[in-house]
Write a protein that holds these residues in place. Structure first.
Motif, short mmCIF file in Angstrom:
data_model
loop_
_atom_site.label_atom_id
_atom_site.label_comp_id
_atom_site.label_asym_id
_atom_site.label_seq_id
_atom_site.Cartn_x
_atom_site.Cartn_y
_atom_site.Cartn_z
N ASP A 1 -30.38 -43.46 37.00
CA ASP A 1 -31.68 -42.97 36.53
C ASP A 1 -32.78 -44.00 36.79
OD1 ASP A 1 -30.62 -40.55 35.68
OD2 ASP A 1 -30.54 -41.13 33.57
N PHE A 2 -32.48 -45.25 36.51
CA PHE A 2 -33.47 -46.32 36.69
C PHE A 2 -33.75 -46.55 38.18
CE2 PHE A 2 -34.57 -50.84 37.15
CZ PHE A 2 -35.74 -50.86 36.41
N LEU A 3 -32.69 -46.61 38.98
CA LEU A 3 -32.88 -46.93 40.40
C LEU A 3 -33.53 -45.80 41.19
CD1 LEU A 3 -29.64 -48.95 41.22
CD2 LEU A 3 -31.96 -49.82 40.80
N THR A 4 -33.36 -44.55 40.74
CA THR A 4 -34.02 -43.44 41.45
C THR A 4 -35.54 -43.48 41.26
OG1 THR A 4 -33.60 -41.91 39.62
CG2 THR A 4 -32.05 -41.87 41.47
N LEU A 5 -36.01 -44.27 40.34
CA LEU A 5 -37.46 -44.44 40.15
C LEU A 5 -38.04 -45.45 41.13
CD1 LEU A 5 -37.58 -44.57 36.25
CD2 LEU A 5 -38.07 -42.61 37.73
N GLN A 6 -37.18 -46.22 41.79
CA GLN A 6 -37.61 -47.26 42.73
C GLN A 6 -37.77 -46.65 44.13
OE1 GLN A 6 -38.12 -50.14 40.95
NE2 GLN A 6 -37.28 -48.91 39.29
N GLU A 7 -38.48 -47.35 44.99
CA GLU A 7 -38.69 -46.90 46.36
C GLU A 7 -37.47 -47.20 47.23
OE1 GLU A 7 -41.45 -45.40 47.81
OE2 GLU A 7 -42.22 -45.18 45.76
N ILE A 8 -37.14 -46.29 48.15
CA ILE A 8 -36.10 -46.55 49.14
C ILE A 8 -36.57 -47.73 49.98
CG2 ILE A 8 -34.94 -45.65 51.19
CD1 ILE A 8 -35.11 -42.87 49.87
N GLY A 9 -35.67 -48.66 50.22
CA GLY A 9 -36.00 -49.86 50.99
C GLY A 9 -36.39 -51.05 50.14
N SER A 10 -36.61 -50.80 48.84
CA SER A 10 -36.99 -51.92 47.97
C SER A 10 -35.74 -52.60 47.41
CB SER A 10 -37.88 -51.43 46.81
OG SER A 10 -37.17 -50.55 45.97
N TYR A 11 -35.88 -53.90 47.14
CA TYR A 11 -34.79 -54.63 46.51
C TYR A 11 -34.63 -54.12 45.09
CZ TYR A 11 -34.88 -57.91 50.39
OH TYR A 11 -34.82 -58.46 51.63
N VAL A 12 -33.38 -54.14 44.61
CA VAL A 12 -33.15 -53.70 43.24
C VAL A 12 -33.79 -54.70 42.28
CG1 VAL A 12 -31.05 -52.42 43.78
CG2 VAL A 12 -30.88 -54.80 43.07
N PRO A 13 -34.34 -54.22 41.18
CA PRO A 13 -34.99 -55.12 40.23
C PRO A 13 -34.01 -56.12 39.62
CG PRO A 13 -35.62 -52.84 39.83
CD PRO A 13 -34.50 -52.82 40.82
N GLU A 14 -34.51 -57.29 39.35
CA GLU A 14 -33.67 -58.38 38.83
C GLU A 14 -32.97 -58.00 37.53
OE1 GLU A 14 -34.05 -63.14 37.78
OE2 GLU A 14 -35.66 -62.14 38.88
N VAL B 1 -25.50 -55.87 35.90
CA VAL B 1 -24.72 -54.64 36.00
C VAL B 1 -24.22 -54.46 37.43
CG1 VAL B 1 -24.81 -52.11 35.83
CG2 VAL B 1 -25.96 -53.53 34.11
N LEU B 2 -25.09 -54.71 38.40
CA LEU B 2 -24.70 -54.56 39.81
C LEU B 2 -23.62 -55.56 40.21
CD1 LEU B 2 -28.12 -53.83 41.50
CD2 LEU B 2 -26.21 -52.26 41.15
N ALA B 3 -23.66 -56.76 39.67
CA ALA B 3 -22.63 -57.75 39.98
C ALA B 3 -21.26 -57.22 39.57
CB ALA B 3 -22.92 -59.07 39.28
N GLY B 4 -21.18 -56.59 38.41
CA GLY B 4 -19.92 -55.99 37.96
C GLY B 4 -19.48 -54.85 38.87
N ILE B 5 -20.42 -54.05 39.34
CA ILE B 5 -20.09 -52.94 40.24
C ILE B 5 -19.60 -53.47 41.59
CG2 ILE B 5 -21.07 -51.02 41.57
CD1 ILE B 5 -22.83 -50.46 39.05
N PHE B 6 -20.32 -54.44 42.15
CA PHE B 6 -19.90 -55.00 43.43
C PHE B 6 -18.53 -55.67 43.32
CE2 PHE B 6 -24.45 -54.76 44.80
CZ PHE B 6 -24.25 -54.03 45.96
N ALA B 7 -18.27 -56.36 42.21
CA ALA B 7 -16.97 -56.99 42.00
C ALA B 7 -15.87 -55.93 41.95
CB ALA B 7 -16.97 -57.82 40.72
N PHE B 8 -16.12 -54.84 41.26
CA PHE B 8 -15.15 -53.74 41.19
C PHE B 8 -14.87 -53.17 42.57
CE2 PHE B 8 -14.55 -49.12 41.06
CZ PHE B 8 -13.35 -49.05 40.38
#
Length: 84
Positions: A51-64, A69-76
């Motif tokens: 929900d949060f990331l769909t508010l961001q622009e395609i091509g933009s870096y994910v917010p800090e 949360v993303l570190a846990g996903i990438f590790a998985f």
């Protein structure tokens, strides 16, 4: 019934952070999930993050503020790929 949403991320070597490569809703999101499954692309469900990331622009870096949360996903995903 809620609308299906999907966000795909890329994290190229040397990039300062992952970036949003795809963002879709509805029928397109459903189709992209099917394509991901057909090609063995790992899919992790996290409604709040999506929900949060769909508010961001395609091509933009994910917010800090999403990095932990993303570190846990990438590790998985890396552990899952290592087992294959």
């Amino acid at each position: 019934m809620s609308v299906k949403k999907i966000v795909a991320l890329k994290y190229p070597e040397g990039a300062p952070a992952p970036f949003i490569s795809v963002s879709a809703r509805g029928a397109l999101a459903e189709r992209l999930l099917k394509v991901a499954a057909e090609h063995g692309v790992p899919v992790v469900e996290n409604g709040m993050l999506t929900d949060f990331l769909t508010l961001q622009e395609i091509g933009s870096y994910v917010p800090e503020e999403t990095w932990d949360v993303l570190a846990g996903i990438f590790a998985f995903v890396m552990k899952t790929n290592a087992r294959l």
